[in-house]
Design an enzyme around this catalytic site. Structure first.
Site, PDB file in Angstrom:
ATOM      1  N   CYS A   9      59.008 115.614  49.377  1.00 16.72           N
ATOM      2  CA  CYS A   9      59.153 115.775  47.892  1.00 16.72           C
ATOM      3  C   CYS A   9      57.891 116.023  47.266  1.00 16.72           C
ATOM      4  O   CYS A   9      56.883 116.372  47.999  1.00 16.72           O
ATOM      5  CB  CYS A   9      59.854 114.298  47.344  1.00 16.72           C
ATOM      6  SG  CYS A   9      58.992 112.936  47.477  1.00 16.72           S
ATOM      7  N   ARG A  15      61.207 109.850  46.300  1.00 17.54           N
ATOM      8  CA  ARG A  15      62.475 110.344  47.019  1.00 17.54           C
ATOM      9  C   ARG A  15      62.224 110.498  48.508  1.00 17.54           C
ATOM     10  O   ARG A  15      63.239 109.966  49.281  1.00 17.54           O
ATOM     11  CB  ARG A  15      62.811 111.638  46.438  1.00 17.54           C
ATOM     12  CG  ARG A  15      63.260 111.480  45.027  1.00 17.54           C
ATOM     13  CD  ARG A  15      63.122 112.904  44.094  1.00 17.54           C
ATOM     14  NE  ARG A  15      61.884 113.372  44.150  1.00 17.54           N
ATOM     15  CZ  ARG A  15      61.386 114.479  43.556  1.00 17.54           C
ATOM     16  NH1 ARG A  15      62.338 115.387  43.171  1.00 17.54           N
ATOM     17  NH2 ARG A  15      60.150 115.003  43.512  1.00 17.54           N
ATOM     18  N   ASP A 126      63.537 114.224  40.401  1.00 14.81           N
ATOM     19  CA  ASP A 126      62.163 113.450  40.445  1.00 14.81           C
ATOM     20  C   ASP A 126      62.390 111.891  39.410  1.00 14.81           C
ATOM     21  O   ASP A 126      62.666 112.091  38.230  1.00 14.81           O
ATOM     22  CB  ASP A 126      61.185 114.227  39.686  1.00 14.81           C
ATOM     23  CG  ASP A 126      59.843 113.582  39.688  1.00 14.81           C
ATOM     24  OD1 ASP A 126      59.887 112.621  39.944  1.00 14.81           O
ATOM     25  OD2 ASP A 126      58.910 114.324  39.585  1.00 14.81           O
TER      26      ASP A 126
HETATM   27  P1  4NP Z   1      58.398 111.601  44.564  1.00 15.05           P
HETATM   28  O1  4NP Z   1      57.947 111.177  42.899  1.00 15.05           O
HETATM   29  O2  4NP Z   1      58.012 113.344  44.358  1.00 15.05           O
HETATM   30  O3  4NP Z   1      60.030 111.548  44.549  1.00 15.05           O
HETATM   31  O4  4NP Z   1      57.410 111.045  45.076  1.00 15.05           O
HETATM   32  C1  4NP Z   1      56.844 111.532  42.218  1.00 15.05           C
HETATM   33  C2  4NP Z   1      55.703 110.530  42.635  1.00 15.05           C
HETATM   34  C3  4NP Z   1      54.538 110.742  41.801  1.00 15.05           C
HETATM   35  C4  4NP Z   1      54.656 111.930  40.658  1.00 15.05           C
HETATM   36  C5  4NP Z   1      55.519 112.567  40.416  1.00 15.05           C
HETATM   37  C6  4NP Z   1      56.838 112.442  41.235  1.00 15.05           C
HETATM   38  N1  4NP Z   1      53.393 112.039  40.159  1.00 15.05           N
HETATM   39  O5  4NP Z   1      53.257 112.920  39.004  1.00 15.05           O
HETATM   40  O6  4NP Z   1      52.097 111.449  40.395  1.00 15.05           O
END
Ligand code: 4NP
Length: 159
Positions: A9, A15, A126
């Site tokens: 992800c 995720r 997300d």
């Molecule tokens: P992930 O979620 O891609 O599912 O781990 C996110 C984690 C951090 C961020 C965005 C989405 N961020 O902008 O830091």
């Protein structure tokens, strides 16, 4: 031989570590630990070294999943080390595809929703800026996708 799955992800704190934890749990429950291995990574390195987001850890724990992965960024070598790379959304797909060292390697990239047989969604959204419902939706989709992926891997190994 072991089949190795890498979930990807953006941040590797919501995720993909949840997908890793869910698949590991299902693999252990099915006694397939010597056949299937799961790991996860992100396309963005800003959270490298961190445990999964506390909101995701809590939501996952309520369903019986213990998430202990430490975030890391995907590397080009991962295309050689893993059999399948399973991404969550279109942006992940594009970023991972751009990193693929060859056409064969690019052929290892799948979307998590490819393995969802009930939901018609085309991405695992997300949840980072969402409330609790966002995390529950992610877990619903990941459970459905991991179930479909595991069934496919089981059927293949019977061929
Ligand atoms: P992930 O979620 O891609 O599912 O781990 C996110 C984690 C951090 C961020 C965005 C989405 N961020 O902008 O830091």
């Amino acid at each position: 031989m072991k089949t190795k799955i890498l979930f990807v992800c953006l941040g590797n704190i919501c995720r993909s570590p949840a997908a890793e934890g869910i698949l590991r749990h299902m693999v252990a429950r099915s006694g397939l630990e010597d056949r299937i291995e799961a790991d996860s990574a992100g396309t963005y390195a800003g959270h490298a070294g961190e445990l999964p987001d506390p909101r995701m850890r809590r939501a996952a724990a309520r369903r019986g999943y213990d998430l202990t992965h430490r975030a890391r960024r995907i590397r080009r070598e991962d295309f050689h080390a893993f059999d399948r790379i399973v991404v969550m959304d279109d942006a992940n797909y594009e970023n991972v595809h751009r990193l693929a060292p060859s056409r064969d390697c690019a052929g290892k990239i799948f979307r998590m929703t490819d393995f969802c047989r009930r939901s018609a969604r085309t991405c695992v959204p997300d949840p980072y800026y969402e409330g609790d419902e966002g995390f529950e939706l992610v877990l619903d989709l990941l459970e459905e996708g991991c179930e479909g992926l595991l069934d496919e891997l089981r059927n293949r190994s019977r061929d």
